[in-house]
Scaffold this motif. Sequence first.
Motif, mmCIF file in Angstrom:
data_model
loop_
_atom_site.group_PDB
_atom_site.id
_atom_site.type_symbol
_atom_site.label_atom_id
_atom_site.label_comp_id
_atom_site.label_asym_id
_atom_site.label_seq_id
_atom_site.Cartn_x
_atom_site.Cartn_y
_atom_site.Cartn_z
ATOM 1 N N ILE A 184 -7.029 -84.674 -17.785
ATOM 2 C CA ILE A 184 -7.322 -85.536 -18.938
ATOM 3 C C ILE A 184 -8.826 -85.778 -19.044
ATOM 4 O O ILE A 184 -9.406 -85.717 -20.138
ATOM 5 C CB ILE A 184 -6.553 -86.856 -18.810
ATOM 6 C CG1 ILE A 184 -5.058 -86.618 -19.042
ATOM 7 C CG2 ILE A 184 -7.080 -87.892 -19.802
ATOM 8 C CD1 ILE A 184 -4.198 -87.840 -18.812
ATOM 9 N N ARG A 185 -9.459 -86.015 -17.924
ATOM 10 C CA ARG A 185 -10.914 -86.222 -17.928
ATOM 11 C C ARG A 185 -11.646 -84.955 -18.347
ATOM 12 O O ARG A 185 -12.672 -85.025 -19.052
ATOM 13 C CB ARG A 185 -11.376 -86.666 -16.547
ATOM 14 C CG ARG A 185 -10.827 -88.029 -16.129
ATOM 15 C CD ARG A 185 -11.120 -88.317 -14.677
ATOM 16 N NE ARG A 185 -12.557 -88.413 -14.429
ATOM 17 C CZ ARG A 185 -13.107 -88.470 -13.211
ATOM 18 N NH1 ARG A 185 -12.307 -88.421 -12.144
ATOM 19 N NH2 ARG A 185 -14.403 -88.564 -13.059
ATOM 20 N N CYS A 186 -11.144 -83.801 -17.927
ATOM 21 C CA CYS A 186 -11.789 -82.537 -18.315
ATOM 22 C C CYS A 186 -11.721 -82.318 -19.816
ATOM 23 O O CYS A 186 -12.659 -81.778 -20.418
ATOM 24 C CB CYS A 186 -11.115 -81.367 -17.587
ATOM 25 S SG CYS A 186 -11.405 -81.332 -15.801
ATOM 26 N N VAL A 187 -10.610 -82.728 -20.441
ATOM 27 C CA VAL A 187 -10.454 -82.536 -21.886
ATOM 28 C C VAL A 187 -11.280 -83.552 -22.670
ATOM 29 O O VAL A 187 -11.918 -83.215 -23.667
ATOM 30 C CB VAL A 187 -8.962 -82.627 -22.268
ATOM 31 C CG1 VAL A 187 -8.788 -82.637 -23.777
ATOM 32 C CG2 VAL A 187 -8.201 -81.459 -21.673
ATOM 33 N N LEU A 188 -11.275 -84.794 -22.221
ATOM 34 C CA LEU A 188 -12.014 -85.832 -22.942
ATOM 35 C C LEU A 188 -13.522 -85.678 -22.791
ATOM 36 O O LEU A 188 -14.273 -86.135 -23.665
ATOM 37 C CB LEU A 188 -11.585 -87.218 -22.443
ATOM 38 C CG LEU A 188 -10.164 -87.645 -22.798
ATOM 39 C CD1 LEU A 188 -9.856 -89.013 -22.207
ATOM 40 C CD2 LEU A 188 -9.971 -87.668 -24.315
ATOM 41 N N MET A 189 -13.966 -85.052 -21.721
ATOM 42 C CA MET A 189 -15.405 -84.850 -21.490
ATOM 43 C C MET A 189 -15.673 -83.366 -21.277
ATOM 44 O O MET A 189 -15.832 -82.898 -20.145
ATOM 45 C CB MET A 189 -15.862 -85.681 -20.290
ATOM 46 C CG MET A 189 -15.765 -87.175 -20.538
ATOM 47 S SD MET A 189 -16.177 -88.196 -19.100
ATOM 48 C CE MET A 189 -14.654 -88.013 -18.148
ATOM 49 N N MET A 248 -18.165 -81.462 -21.847
ATOM 50 C CA MET A 248 -19.519 -80.967 -21.621
ATOM 51 C C MET A 248 -19.656 -80.388 -20.214
ATOM 52 O O MET A 248 -19.302 -81.056 -19.239
ATOM 53 C CB MET A 248 -20.536 -82.083 -21.821
ATOM 54 C CG MET A 248 -20.707 -82.487 -23.285
ATOM 55 S SD MET A 248 -19.308 -83.429 -23.927
ATOM 56 C CE MET A 248 -19.515 -84.962 -23.023
ATOM 57 N N PRO A 249 -20.167 -79.151 -20.085
ATOM 58 C CA PRO A 249 -20.327 -78.534 -18.755
ATOM 59 C C PRO A 249 -21.279 -79.307 -17.854
ATOM 60 O O PRO A 249 -21.180 -79.228 -16.622
ATOM 61 C CB PRO A 249 -20.866 -77.135 -19.075
ATOM 62 C CG PRO A 249 -20.487 -76.884 -20.505
ATOM 63 C CD PRO A 249 -20.522 -78.223 -21.173
ATOM 64 N N SER A 250 -22.219 -80.056 -18.449
ATOM 65 C CA SER A 250 -23.215 -80.762 -17.652
ATOM 66 C C SER A 250 -22.616 -81.893 -16.821
ATOM 67 O O SER A 250 -23.261 -82.386 -15.887
ATOM 68 C CB SER A 250 -24.303 -81.335 -18.570
ATOM 69 O OG SER A 250 -23.727 -82.213 -19.528
ATOM 70 N N LEU A 251 -21.394 -82.325 -17.130
ATOM 71 C CA LEU A 251 -20.769 -83.422 -16.398
ATOM 72 C C LEU A 251 -20.196 -82.987 -15.053
ATOM 73 O O LEU A 251 -19.814 -83.821 -14.244
ATOM 74 C CB LEU A 251 -19.659 -84.052 -17.247
ATOM 75 C CG LEU A 251 -20.128 -84.716 -18.553
ATOM 76 C CD1 LEU A 251 -18.938 -85.246 -19.341
ATOM 77 C CD2 LEU A 251 -21.113 -85.847 -18.243
ATOM 78 N N GLY A 252 -20.108 -81.685 -14.829
ATOM 79 C CA GLY A 252 -19.719 -81.183 -13.513
ATOM 80 C C GLY A 252 -18.230 -81.044 -13.277
ATOM 81 O O GLY A 252 -17.809 -80.818 -12.131
ATOM 82 N N SER A 302 -12.433 -78.582 -27.330
ATOM 83 C CA SER A 302 -11.850 -78.656 -25.986
ATOM 84 C C SER A 302 -10.866 -77.517 -25.758
ATOM 85 O O SER A 302 -10.863 -76.879 -24.694
ATOM 86 C CB SER A 302 -11.144 -80.004 -25.791
ATOM 87 O OG SER A 302 -12.074 -81.071 -25.829
ATOM 88 N N ALA A 303 -10.035 -77.229 -26.760
ATOM 89 C CA ALA A 303 -9.049 -76.164 -26.610
ATOM 90 C C ALA A 303 -9.696 -74.783 -26.662
ATOM 91 O O ALA A 303 -9.380 -73.906 -25.840
ATOM 92 C CB ALA A 303 -7.980 -76.290 -27.695
ATOM 93 N N ALA A 304 -10.596 -74.589 -27.633
ATOM 94 C CA ALA A 304 -11.203 -73.268 -27.800
ATOM 95 C C ALA A 304 -12.076 -72.899 -26.615
ATOM 96 O O ALA A 304 -12.108 -71.731 -26.195
ATOM 97 C CB ALA A 304 -12.009 -73.235 -29.093
ATOM 98 N N SER A 305 -12.797 -73.866 -26.054
ATOM 99 C CA SER A 305 -13.670 -73.560 -24.923
ATOM 100 C C SER A 305 -12.875 -73.139 -23.692
ATOM 101 O O SER A 305 -13.425 -72.472 -22.806
ATOM 102 C CB SER A 305 -14.543 -74.777 -24.598
ATOM 103 O OG SER A 305 -13.729 -75.890 -24.251
ATOM 104 N N LEU A 306 -11.610 -73.511 -23.629
ATOM 105 C CA LEU A 306 -10.767 -73.117 -22.502
ATOM 106 C C LEU A 306 -10.019 -71.816 -22.760
ATOM 107 O O LEU A 306 -9.791 -71.030 -21.841
ATOM 108 C CB LEU A 306 -9.760 -74.228 -22.190
ATOM 109 C CG LEU A 306 -10.343 -75.519 -21.606
ATOM 110 C CD1 LEU A 306 -9.282 -76.618 -21.580
ATOM 111 C CD2 LEU A 306 -10.887 -75.285 -20.207
#
Length: 234
Positions: free
Chosen positions: A82-87, A89-93, A199-203
């Motif tokens: 859930i955190r990966c989808v809501l955030m 941005m790659p910079s968040l790690g 979020s969906a397309a980047s995955l």
Amino acid sequence: VEIYIKNMNITFLTALDLSGTIDAPDVKLNMGSDNAKDPYANTFLRKRGYGWLLEVEEDDPEDNKPLLEELDIDLKDIYYKIRCVLMPMPSLGFNRQVVRDNPDFWGPLAIVLLFSMISIYGQFRVVSWIITIWIFGSLTIFLLARVLGGEVSYGQVLGVIGYSLLPLIVIAPLLLVIGGFDVVSTLIKLSGVFWAAYSAASLLVGDEFKTKKPLLIYPIFLLYIYFLSLYTGV
């Protein structure tokens, strides 16, 4: 014949020592709880075809698993996704690829059900329709991705599309508060759709698509626009 026995003293020197103690053996009453250990009862029951009465089922340690483990539900894994989808941005790690590479079913299903319950202000007739769109919309994206050469499974697409509904759930309270302001409401709707689609397309859209990326990003964007229309009723 005369036999004379003279001066013969017969002395019985055998003396029986009858003193002492007798140890009584331990006697235990068997009331039937240990019938399986009694060879006579065991043989008798087995000859009569009742040997199954002596069988004792052993507890299987796999049957004592917690309910969440039995259903293969990992709450920590769901929370991380859930955190990966809501955030996104790659910079968040965050290791966002875990959403695609380690798909699950219960997390996306819970999110789709939550979105269904808040859609069109609680009209339950739309719940089954949103679940249907989620299943067949994910199937369409999966088939298109395979045609374009993407190496992705249907379970991965189903999970990513389900998790990526979270941005639309986040903007839902904002639309209720500022629904009267058309311009601001439209901007929030667009931002929510772009957020979910990104979020969906980047995955799902990998390097294997190369120049064909827009052919997959566009239907993903349209799918989330349709989801938003089911929420707003427009």
